[in-house]
Design an enzyme around this catalytic site. Structure first.
Site, PDB file in Angstrom:
ATOM      1  N   LYS A 106      -4.544  15.989  -7.938  1.00  0.00           N
ATOM      2  CA  LYS A 106      -3.405  15.788  -9.223  1.00  0.00           C
ATOM      3  C   LYS A 106      -3.163  17.031  -9.433  1.00  0.00           C
ATOM      4  O   LYS A 106      -1.987  17.508 -10.173  1.00  0.00           O
ATOM      5  CB  LYS A 106      -4.474  15.495 -10.332  1.00  0.00           C
ATOM      6  CG  LYS A 106      -5.198  14.355 -10.535  1.00  0.00           C
ATOM      7  CD  LYS A 106      -3.607  13.074 -10.350  1.00  0.00           C
ATOM      8  CE  LYS A 106      -4.542  11.215 -10.315  1.00  0.00           C
ATOM      9  NZ  LYS A 106      -3.406  10.561 -10.075  1.00  0.00           N
ATOM     10  N   ASP A 128       1.232  -1.522   0.034  1.00  0.00           N
ATOM     11  CA  ASP A 128      -0.257  -0.047  -0.116  1.00  0.00           C
ATOM     12  C   ASP A 128       1.268   1.037   0.428  1.00  0.00           C
ATOM     13  O   ASP A 128       1.579   1.702   0.899  1.00  0.00           O
ATOM     14  CB  ASP A 128      -0.966  -0.368   1.338  1.00  0.00           C
ATOM     15  CG  ASP A 128      -1.334   1.482   1.640  1.00  0.00           C
ATOM     16  OD1 ASP A 128      -1.192   2.051   0.756  1.00  0.00           O
ATOM     17  OD2 ASP A 128      -2.771   1.161   2.223  1.00  0.00           O
ATOM     18  N   ASN A 184       1.798   5.170  -9.994  1.00  0.00           N
ATOM     19  CA  ASN A 184       1.214   5.111 -11.025  1.00  0.00           C
ATOM     20  C   ASN A 184      -0.413   4.788 -10.191  1.00  0.00           C
ATOM     21  O   ASN A 184      -1.123   5.604 -10.760  1.00  0.00           O
ATOM     22  CB  ASN A 184       1.366   4.582 -11.873  1.00  0.00           C
ATOM     23  CG  ASN A 184      -0.443   3.621 -12.992  1.00  0.00           C
ATOM     24  OD1 ASN A 184      -0.014   4.921 -13.259  1.00  0.00           O
ATOM     25  ND2 ASN A 184      -0.471   2.491 -12.219  1.00  0.00           N
ATOM     26  N   TYR A 238     -10.247  13.906  -6.218  1.00  0.00           N
ATOM     27  CA  TYR A 238      -9.636  13.788  -7.004  1.00  0.00           C
ATOM     28  C   TYR A 238      -8.738  14.754  -7.676  1.00  0.00           C
ATOM     29  O   TYR A 238      -7.745  14.788  -7.889  1.00  0.00           O
ATOM     30  CB  TYR A 238     -10.626  12.960  -7.948  1.00  0.00           C
ATOM     31  CG  TYR A 238      -9.250  12.128  -8.614  1.00  0.00           C
ATOM     32  CD1 TYR A 238      -8.688  10.937  -9.124  1.00  0.00           C
ATOM     33  CD2 TYR A 238      -9.404  13.023 -10.351  1.00  0.00           C
ATOM     34  CE1 TYR A 238      -8.222  10.622  -9.421  1.00  0.00           C
ATOM     35  CE2 TYR A 238      -9.023  12.086 -11.366  1.00  0.00           C
ATOM     36  CZ  TYR A 238      -7.788  10.869 -11.734  1.00  0.00           C
ATOM     37  OH  TYR A 238      -7.361  10.406 -11.593  1.00  0.00           O
TER      38      TYR A 238
HETATM   39  C1  BGC Z   1      -9.958   9.866 -14.495  1.00  0.00           C
HETATM   40  C2  BGC Z   1     -11.281   9.422 -14.839  1.00  0.00           C
HETATM   41  C3  BGC Z   1     -11.342  10.413 -16.060  1.00  0.00           C
HETATM   42  C4  BGC Z   1     -10.270  11.331 -16.771  1.00  0.00           C
HETATM   43  C5  BGC Z   1     -11.226  12.663 -17.873  1.00  0.00           C
HETATM   44  C6  BGC Z   1      -9.042  11.084 -15.834  1.00  0.00           C
HETATM   45  O1  BGC Z   1      -7.941  11.334 -14.615  1.00  0.00           O
HETATM   46  O2  BGC Z   1      -9.641   8.898 -13.590  1.00  0.00           O
HETATM   47  O3  BGC Z   1     -12.584   8.740 -14.685  1.00  0.00           O
HETATM   48  O4  BGC Z   1     -12.855  10.160 -17.292  1.00  0.00           O
HETATM   49  O5  BGC Z   1      -9.921  11.565 -16.081  1.00  0.00           O
HETATM   50  O6  BGC Z   1     -12.163  13.115 -17.616  1.00  0.00           O
END
Ligand code: BGC
Length: 266
Positions: free
Chosen positions: A169, A65, A92, A165
């Protein structure tokens, strides 16, 4: 022109499926020995390692993990005890736990930041320590080591319902650029890849049936990406062909980040 990663060792986190698995396969076919890290899916990771070995390559699967410091240390120790060195890290591992912001639990926020951002920090730190301990390896690569962070178009595109998310990023982008600035003088290259919609398990729902038609409206190039589209770029970024590429995020999205809603004149 043929890309060779012969004599190099690559560690790919989150490589039991999706982008990680495709990248591990591509790195191995370019000649690298590959460590296939997985979180919970031992079976496909072992199968991928066996497939690479059957084709004449070198690979092992290692569970860890990567959001946990001790497990990352163990992952790197196992890499070194099997292959004796490390040349390439593809950080990744990533996951989504989507929810409207008012319903997003702290646990889901922490899990996503823990894997997608803290995990990348822990793995990059361990790789950098190893690259520095090894020093330059003339004849193997022009760089002392290469780190590739897996980011997303959502490092720049805000994404309603995915605050954890998108924040992770955005963090990966700044982590990558800061590390690149910090360690460039050591001849360690740090870059990232920012994929758009790629056909993998993470977005299975969005890439099938009616949802796919809607998704395609966001992709000027008119198709959903395949994992190989990203894997090929990983191999190039890991190779000496990209030796002057440093601190860059390579967007692989069929044009998703080009404000496609303005195609018809806004
Ligand atoms: C996500 C996907 C998404 C894509 C575009 C990626 O970073 O993991 O789920 O479809 O971005 O929105």
């Amino acid at each position: 022109m043929r890309i060779s990663l012969q004599g190099q060792v690559a560690l790919v986190t989150g490589a039991s499926s999706g982008l990680g698995a495709a990248a591990a396969r591509a790195l191995a076919s370019a000649g690298a020995s590959v460590v296939i890290n997985y979180h919970s899916q031992a079976e496909p990771a072992e199968a991928l390692a066996a497939e690479i070995v059957a084709e004449g390559g070198q690979a092992i699967a290692v569970g860890a993990d990567i959001s946990q410091e001790d497990q990352v240390e163990r992952l790197f120790a196992q890499t070194l005890s099997r292959f004796g060195q490390l040349d390439i890290l593809l950080a990744n591992s990533g996951l989504q736990k989507d929810a409207p912001i008012t319903e997003m639990s702290l646990a889901d926020w922490n899990t996503v930041i823990g894997v997608n951002l803290t995990g990348q920090f822990l793995c990059a730190r361990a790789a950098l320590r190893q690259f520095i301990a090894q020093g330059m390896r003339p004849g193997v690569s022009k760089a002392m080591g290469k780190i590739i962070h897996m980011s997303s178009v959502h490092q720049v595109i805000p994404w309603a319902g995915h605050a954890n998310y998108a924040a992770s990023k955005g963090g990966v982008d700044m982590l990558m650029r800061t590390l690149a600035q910090e360690v460039g003088e050591l001849k360690i290259r740090v870059n990232s890849i920012a994929p758009g919609a790629i056909r993998t398990a993470i977005n299975e729902e969005a890439t099938e049936g009616a949802a796919q038609a809607k998704l395609l409206e966001l992709i000027p190039y008119g198709r959903v990406g395949e994992a190989e589209d990203v894997a090929n770029a990983v191999v190039w970024l890991a190779s000496d062909l990209s030796d002057y590429v440093h601190g860059t995020s390579l967007v692989i999205d069929g044009g998703m980040s080009l404000y496609p809603e303005f195609r018809d004149n806004g």
